[in-house]
Design an enzyme around this catalytic site. Structure first.
Site, PDB file in Angstrom:
ATOM      1  N   CYS A 133      38.356  34.262  38.165  1.00 41.68           N
ATOM      2  CA  CYS A 133      39.485  32.629  37.748  1.00 41.68           C
ATOM      3  C   CYS A 133      40.558  32.870  38.932  1.00 41.68           C
ATOM      4  O   CYS A 133      41.172  32.878  38.928  1.00 41.68           O
ATOM      5  CB  CYS A 133      39.663  33.369  36.556  1.00 41.68           C
ATOM      6  N   PRO A 257      31.764  37.572  44.423  1.00 42.06           N
ATOM      7  CA  PRO A 257      31.890  37.637  45.528  1.00 42.06           C
ATOM      8  C   PRO A 257      32.840  39.108  46.435  1.00 42.06           C
ATOM      9  O   PRO A 257      33.182  38.702  47.611  1.00 42.06           O
ATOM     10  CB  PRO A 257      31.841  36.665  46.160  1.00 42.06           C
ATOM     11  N   GLU A 262      40.919  43.412  40.065  1.00 39.93           N
ATOM     12  CA  GLU A 262      42.044  44.108  39.331  1.00 39.93           C
ATOM     13  C   GLU A 262      42.649  43.409  37.785  1.00 39.93           C
ATOM     14  O   GLU A 262      42.764  43.542  37.141  1.00 39.93           O
ATOM     15  CB  GLU A 262      43.006  44.587  40.156  1.00 39.93           C
ATOM     16  N   HIS A 286      42.428  50.821  45.295  1.00 43.86           N
ATOM     17  CA  HIS A 286      43.059  50.010  45.147  1.00 43.86           C
ATOM     18  C   HIS A 286      43.278  48.898  43.909  1.00 43.86           C
ATOM     19  O   HIS A 286      44.166  48.591  43.841  1.00 43.86           O
ATOM     20  CB  HIS A 286      42.189  48.905  46.601  1.00 43.86           C
ATOM     21  N   GLU A 287      41.889  48.736  43.138  1.00 43.25           N
ATOM     22  CA  GLU A 287      42.016  48.171  42.193  1.00 43.25           C
ATOM     23  C   GLU A 287      43.097  48.806  40.934  1.00 43.25           C
ATOM     24  O   GLU A 287      43.816  48.165  40.158  1.00 43.25           O
ATOM     25  CB  GLU A 287      40.663  47.512  41.615  1.00 43.25           C
ATOM     26  N   HIS A 290      46.733  47.974  41.552  1.00 38.21           N
ATOM     27  CA  HIS A 290      47.067  46.236  41.101  1.00 38.21           C
ATOM     28  C   HIS A 290      48.115  46.367  39.902  1.00 38.21           C
ATOM     29  O   HIS A 290      48.060  44.791  39.243  1.00 38.21           O
ATOM     30  CB  HIS A 290      45.754  45.794  41.083  1.00 38.21           C
ATOM     31  N   GLU A 309      49.282  42.275  46.749  1.00 38.09           N
ATOM     32  CA  GLU A 309      48.536  42.690  48.308  1.00 38.09           C
ATOM     33  C   GLU A 309      48.977  43.420  48.864  1.00 38.09           C
ATOM     34  O   GLU A 309      48.277  45.097  49.049  1.00 38.09           O
ATOM     35  CB  GLU A 309      46.793  41.575  48.443  1.00 38.09           C
ATOM     36  N   ASP A 366      40.985  29.950  49.609  1.00 35.36           N
ATOM     37  CA  ASP A 366      40.143  30.072  49.977  1.00 35.36           C
ATOM     38  C   ASP A 366      40.193  29.950  51.398  1.00 35.36           C
ATOM     39  O   ASP A 366      39.847  31.235  52.127  1.00 35.36           O
ATOM     40  CB  ASP A 366      39.101  29.537  49.180  1.00 35.36           C
ATOM     41  N   TYR A 374      47.333  41.729  53.034  1.00 36.25           N
ATOM     42  CA  TYR A 374      46.835  42.707  52.621  1.00 36.25           C
ATOM     43  C   TYR A 374      47.926  43.903  53.904  1.00 36.25           C
ATOM     44  O   TYR A 374      48.602  44.916  53.351  1.00 36.25           O
ATOM     45  CB  TYR A 374      45.586  43.144  52.753  1.00 36.25           C
TER      46      TYR A 374
HETATM   47  N1  BES Z   1      42.770  40.674  43.875  1.00 32.15           N
HETATM   48  C1  BES Z   1      41.659  41.168  44.941  1.00 32.15           C
HETATM   49  C2  BES Z   1      40.652  39.996  45.516  1.00 32.15           C
HETATM   50  C3  BES Z   1      40.461  38.874  45.406  1.00 32.15           C
HETATM   51  C4  BES Z   1      40.934  38.517  46.502  1.00 32.15           C
HETATM   52  C5  BES Z   1      40.333  37.603  44.427  1.00 32.15           C
HETATM   53  C6  BES Z   1      41.520  36.875  46.687  1.00 32.15           C
HETATM   54  C7  BES Z   1      40.092  36.225  44.965  1.00 32.15           C
HETATM   55  C8  BES Z   1      40.806  36.007  45.478  1.00 32.15           C
HETATM   56  C9  BES Z   1      41.083  42.649  45.529  1.00 32.15           C
HETATM   57  O1  BES Z   1      41.954  43.467  44.946  1.00 32.15           O
HETATM   58  C10 BES Z   1      40.969  43.290  46.639  1.00 32.15           C
HETATM   59  O2  BES Z   1      41.638  43.331  47.604  1.00 32.15           O
HETATM   60  N2  BES Z   1      39.731  43.358  46.968  1.00 32.15           N
HETATM   61  C11 BES Z   1      39.178  44.626  47.365  1.00 32.15           C
HETATM   62  C12 BES Z   1      39.466  45.423  48.161  1.00 32.15           C
HETATM   63  C13 BES Z   1      40.310  46.226  48.705  1.00 32.15           C
HETATM   64  C14 BES Z   1      39.962  47.312  48.818  1.00 32.15           C
HETATM   65  C15 BES Z   1      41.020  45.403  50.466  1.00 32.15           C
HETATM   66  C16 BES Z   1      37.682  43.377  48.422  1.00 32.15           C
HETATM   67  O3  BES Z   1      37.570  42.516  47.079  1.00 32.15           O
HETATM   68  O4  BES Z   1      37.104  43.616  48.897  1.00 32.15           O
HETATM   69 ZN    ZN Z   2      43.981  43.582  46.127  1.00 28.55          ZN
END
Ligand code: BES
Ligand code: ZN
Length: 599
Positions: A133, A257, A262, A286-287, A290, A309, A366, A374
């Site tokens: 989403c 993708p 989270e 990580h999740e 969150h 993040e 995006d 991060y």
């Molecule tokens: N919330 C993010 C995924 C995300 C980022 C969804 C931007 C939509 C837009 C998720 O918590 C995340 O950061 N995942 C990382 C893993 C993490 C260990 C850095 C990933 O997807 O690689």
């Molecule tokens: Zn994250």
């Protein structure tokens, strides 16, 4: 006001929504209605404005079926089409409750959903639906500044199973249709509304956790993520009690993708984490992090994504550090700093998007996505921690989470809370020189870097350097084989950095492959890095392995850089492969690869 939403929570605030939807796999639509419950913020509010992104709105009524006038506003390319519902004069007034029932259907172009045919799943027998989403699958005030509760009734064809980022409360079967009921009674931002439908089964992996997936993956998943409960407990120990009751994991089909998402009570995970040795479990840590950073204390604006993040990465590494020792904290920090450096090089070090708090006006989020929120966010917290001391900083973090729970906050609120807290604790002088303006607003690498040290990391880097200087002369297999997975990743990353510009000779690559058997590894992280090294060295025999990997999974972290690398050495192959398999990818991924390849 949130610049990334066209809605009006400051006038008619949505408090909760109730979705009643049917899942139709033959038309790839989710359709039905949503009751939108609002509280009017002042006397003269005459409209309720909701966001929608490629949703077909058919009508609006009251809950007792009286028609309400609605119209669609002008479509914004990124933020979608506002749905404007007129509030009848008799219903207006400050603090009054107003509910609109909006009938709608998603469309093929709805970016929130991915529909998979049976062939695109592991079991090949049932179709699959999942949401991501970025833009909501339901008309709502789609801004992280506005938190809501939600309920849902989702009807699917038996034997399909639906799950959401909410508590599953009951299910009712009616012929070959099953309706699943969900309730999320903790206020959440709308980007956390999530759904998955498919041939899902589950297994317990902890007292409050199950793993969900197609039957083919559930055992592997249960093994891989066995440390889930320990991570949650480490999080609770570090922060506050876990309030979300359940913490389940859902392993998605390979086109998911991201690494993880989270979604409350139901983290979504890519199957590329199934390394077989738990080496990629930090994504689950990580999740889980969150659950506090992001899901409880939420960034008010997407431009301050580091509040989600950066804090999450910090807590993730604290959790890993508590379980495996502080050496692992430092180690992951070093790996992270490398990624930050690479992304800043990729974006350009003067690029305003490399600021911790970028101006996102008119920018597709995006396009702005990188490791900056991060890792620069993480570095800011490490820097602040270094000024006040570790136990003191951890106590502040606990206090910060308690203080801002259930709110959406700004970076300014975070800063003030930090400064006030430590001023009161008599540490005013220690934090007097923090250059907040540079941290928040300056592009490029952080100006005040904390030094991280790791003997394990040094060993990995040293081996990579030796390969470059000696082309592998006198190096055996064992040094690498005894590395842990993080060391292997750092080794490959260091090789990549050292070989930038001047690639390693093919003979060296072949020798390394013979010793370390990297071309036959199943670990997705090693594969992505190893393939890049090989492509850069001109090892053409790797190309079929690269193209195979590119359609085995659709995780953007791997797919985007690999298409870019393949494009540099064989544009014809990269573009034809992508065009042929475009439908396999999630729409966000396919949009980004098309941009990267300039198709
Ligand atoms: N919330 C993010 C995924 C995300 C980022 C969804 C931007 C939509 C837009 C998720 O918590 C995340 O950061 N995942 C990382 C893993 C993490 C260990 C850095 C990933 O997807 O690689
Ligand atoms: Zn994250």
């Amino acid at each position: 006001m949130d610049p990334s939403s066209l809605s009006n929570p400051h006038e008619a605030k949505v408090d909760s929504i109730h979705m009643v939807l049917s899942v139709d796999f033959s038309n790839s639509t989710l359709s039905g209605y949503v009751d939108v419950h609002t509280t009017l913020q002042s006397d003269n509010v005459s409209q309720l404005i909701l966001d929608s992104n490629h949703l077909a709105i058919s009508k609006a009524t009251t809950v007792d079926n009286q028609p309400l006038t609605h119209q669609l506003g002008a479509t914004h390319e990124v933020f979608g089409t506002p749905v404007i519902v007129e509030i009848p004069v008799a219903s207006r007034g400050a603090n009054k409750q107003f509910t609109a029932r909006v009938y709608y259907s998603t469309t093929k172009a709805s970016p929130a959903l991915q529909w998979l045919t049976s062939e695109q799943t592991a079991g090949k027998r049932h179709p699959y639906l999942f949401s991501q989403c970025q833009a909501s699958m339901v008309p709502c005030q789609d801004s992280p500044s506005n938190k809501i509760r939600y309920q849902a009734e989702i009807t699917v064809q038996a034997p399909l199973v639906a799950r959401m980022s909410a508590l599953f409360t009951s299910q009712v079967q009616n012929g070959d249709l099953i309706t699943y009921h969900f309730n999320q009674d903790i206020q959440i931002p709308t980007y956390l509304i999530a759904i998955a439908v498919g041939n899902l089964v589950s297994r317990d992996i902890g007292p409050r956790s199950k793993i969900w997936s197609e039957p083919e993956m559930v055992e592997k998943g249960a093994y891989e993520f066995a440390n889930t409960e320990k991570f949650i407990q480490a999080g609770e120990d570090l922060l506050t009690p876990y309030i979300w009751k359940k913490y389940d994991l859902l392993l998605l089909p390979p086109s998911f993708p991201y690494g993880g998402m989270e979604n409350p009570m139901l983290t979504f995970l890519t199957p590329t984490l199934l390394a077989g040795d738990r080496s990629l479990e930090n994504v689950v840590a990580h999740e889980i992090a969150h659950s506090w950073c992001g899901n409880l204390v939420t960034n008010r604006y997407w431009s301050e994504f580091f509040l989600n993040e950066g804090f999450t990465v910090f807590v993730e590494r604290k959790i890993v550090g508590r379980m495996y020792g502080t050496e692992m904290f430092e180690f992951e920090a070093i790996n992270g700093l490398k990624h930050l450096h690479d992304d800043i090089v990729q974006f350009g070090e003067a690029n305003p998007l490399t600021a911790l708090r970028p101006n996102l006006e008119g920018i597709d989020p995006d396009d702005a996505f990188s490791s900056v929120p991060y890792e620069k966010g993480f570095n800011l917290l490490c820097y602040l921690q270094s000024l006040v001391g570790v136990p003191e900083f951890e106590a502040w973090l606990k206090s910060y989470i308690s203080h801002f729970s259930h709110q959406s906050i700004t970076a300014e609120q975070m800063r003030t809370y930090f400064v006030d807290y430590f001023t009161e604790k008599g540490k005013k002088d220690s934090i007097a020189n923090v250059d907040w303006d540079s941290w928040f607003n300056k592009p490029g690498m952080p100006h005040n870097q904390v030094e991280f040290t790791s003997a394990l990391g040094d060993t990995a880097k040293e081996l990579a350097k030796r390969w470059v200087s000696t082309n592998g002369e006198g190096i055996g297999a064992t040094e690498f084989k005894v590395f842990n997975s993080q060391q292997k990743i750092l080794f490959l990353d260091t090789l990549l950095a050292l070989s930038e510009g001047k690639s390693l000779p093919i003979e060296t690559i072949e020798k390394m492959d013979q010793l370390y058997e990297l071309s036959s590894t199943g670990n997705s992280e090693y594969r992505a890095k190893w393939y890049t090294i090989c492509l850069r060295s001109g090892l053409t025999r790797i190309q079929p392995k690269v193209t195979a990997f590119l359609i085995e999974q659709g995780r953007m972290k791997f797919v985007r850089p690999l298409y870019r690398e393949l494009n540099k050495v064989n544009r014809e192959l990269a573009t034809s492969h992508f065009i042929q398999h475009r439908d396999f990818y999630h729409n966000i991924c396919s949009k980004m690869v098309a941009k990267d390849l300039q198709i």
